[in-house]
Enzyme design. Sequence first.
Site, short mmCIF file in Angstrom:
data_model
loop_
_atom_site.label_atom_id
_atom_site.label_comp_id
_atom_site.label_asym_id
_atom_site.label_seq_id
_atom_site.Cartn_x
_atom_site.Cartn_y
_atom_site.Cartn_z
CG HIS A 176 -1.81 1.25 1.23
ND1 HIS A 176 -3.02 1.28 0.57
CD2 HIS A 176 -1.64 2.48 1.78
CE1 HIS A 176 -3.57 2.47 0.72
NE2 HIS A 176 -2.75 3.22 1.44
CB CYS A 177 1.99 3.42 -2.59
SG CYS A 177 3.08 4.84 -2.85
#
Length: 536
Positions: free
Chosen positions: A392-393
Amino acid sequence: MDSSEIEVVPLDSNSHQSPTESPTITDVFSASAYGDLHQLKHFVEHNGSSVSLPDDNGFYALQWAALNNSLHVAQYIIQHGGDVNSADNIQQTPLHWAAVKGSIDVADLLLQHGARIEAVDVNGFRAVHVASQYGQTAFVNHIIVDYAADYNALDIEGRSPLHWAAYNGFTETVRLLLFRDACQNRQDNTGCTPLHWAVIKENVEACTLLVHAGTKEELILKDNTGSTPLKLASDKGHRQLALFLSKAMRTRKNSFVDKIFCGKLGETSYAPMLFSLIVILMVLFITSIVSASNLPKITAMVGLWACFGLSCGVYALITFYRVSRKDPGYVKRTGEANSQHTANDPLIDINFKNPSWKGNWSQLCPTCKIIRPVRSKHCPTCKRCVEQFDHHCPWISNCVGKKNKRYFLVFVIMGALTSFVGGTTAVQRLWRGIPQVHHGESWIKHIVIEHPDAAVFLFFDLLIFIATMTLTISQSYMIARNITTNELWNAKRFSYLRGPDGRFYNPYNHGLRRNCTDFLVHGYTRDDEVVPSSIL
């Protein structure tokens, strides 16, 4: 938490005996324990021994057969008068003993001959409690699906199977019970929930599952001493758990923000900041580098490179928007499934006795209520399971997964290219436009003093270049090997990433050429497994 769990007597099966040794079989009990049907028949039919009476310790032959899943022995005992509901001194039945080692075959036999699925011992333990205490996940699921065992049943201390699985750290059993909506906020006689007990034993993974699948209520419930799970973690010095629970408490307080931004900005998100930074740097590049009044007039060649850099920046913004908004590969939830039958119980059609299922209970998502693909993972920020989950960025406020990984790679490549061209152009313009500096004064110091806006541009441009180049190299490396960031960092946790010898083995690595071709053509690498040559 004291347990009156069954004492498992270590027994060696015939297959574990050396050629010169044989198990000591002296009566129907030892014959049943070792699964020796021939000797059992001899004791019963020639010596007149009874299989319906207990031994000196109060244990029955059928209990020993159930413990070691000796199906034919159990059948013979039942046919010759063995009582499927016979109870020992602490009221444990053969079904309780079958639950210890997950003896599904014998459990089926017992239940088909009238064994009581809800039989309790002196501690209030049912078979589902015992199986949960020993982490027999397949057994728990089997008796729930086929025999409607009550997985929320309480023992005399008010503890459910979920309490026991969480306490003993059997995360697969915890995952299954949560998948089936086992009650999380039920407090036992000491006021403890399953989360309290997982914290007490510092079972980090069990705590993670309980928190992600639960609500704020479980985080704030207090036991009889007035302690919440967070306070227990702090008091016992479990720093990692305390930090995790503290973060979970803060996240639950952001419910209003979650509703506005669909849950994606409930935790740290830097996407607006990154977008603004890119736009500001592009404006700075134009005003302080390209058209700066205190620098020489730009040449045609440098102007061409400047236009190319700006074009790359615009395309980077476009890909930034697309990778932020695009579905990363969300796995359909149960309610979105086409089959109503499967939606009612997605586990009902799976053969859990199949060896291929062993070790794959992590495919169950207790939050989304789905059986997810092997390489997927539940993202607690997006609150969805993502196929080929990479990470998850927070910089794009989205997950990177199967359906948007190509866009992510293009974005970081364009970011690296834009920052490289912009930085190179800026250095060339400043180098040519600044006269020879005074003795003892550095070129960098002169830039900071005379061109502060250009210095700011170069500083942030360098940071972006380092970050995007690092991501470009790492993502390219993983694409070439057909592995995700999540798999690379957590390889020891995934059974499918181990070969027959127990060492790391990537079954999805089809070689550099095919991995890269699949990614370029389809936008993702395939999940077809490669069989290790050692087992061909």
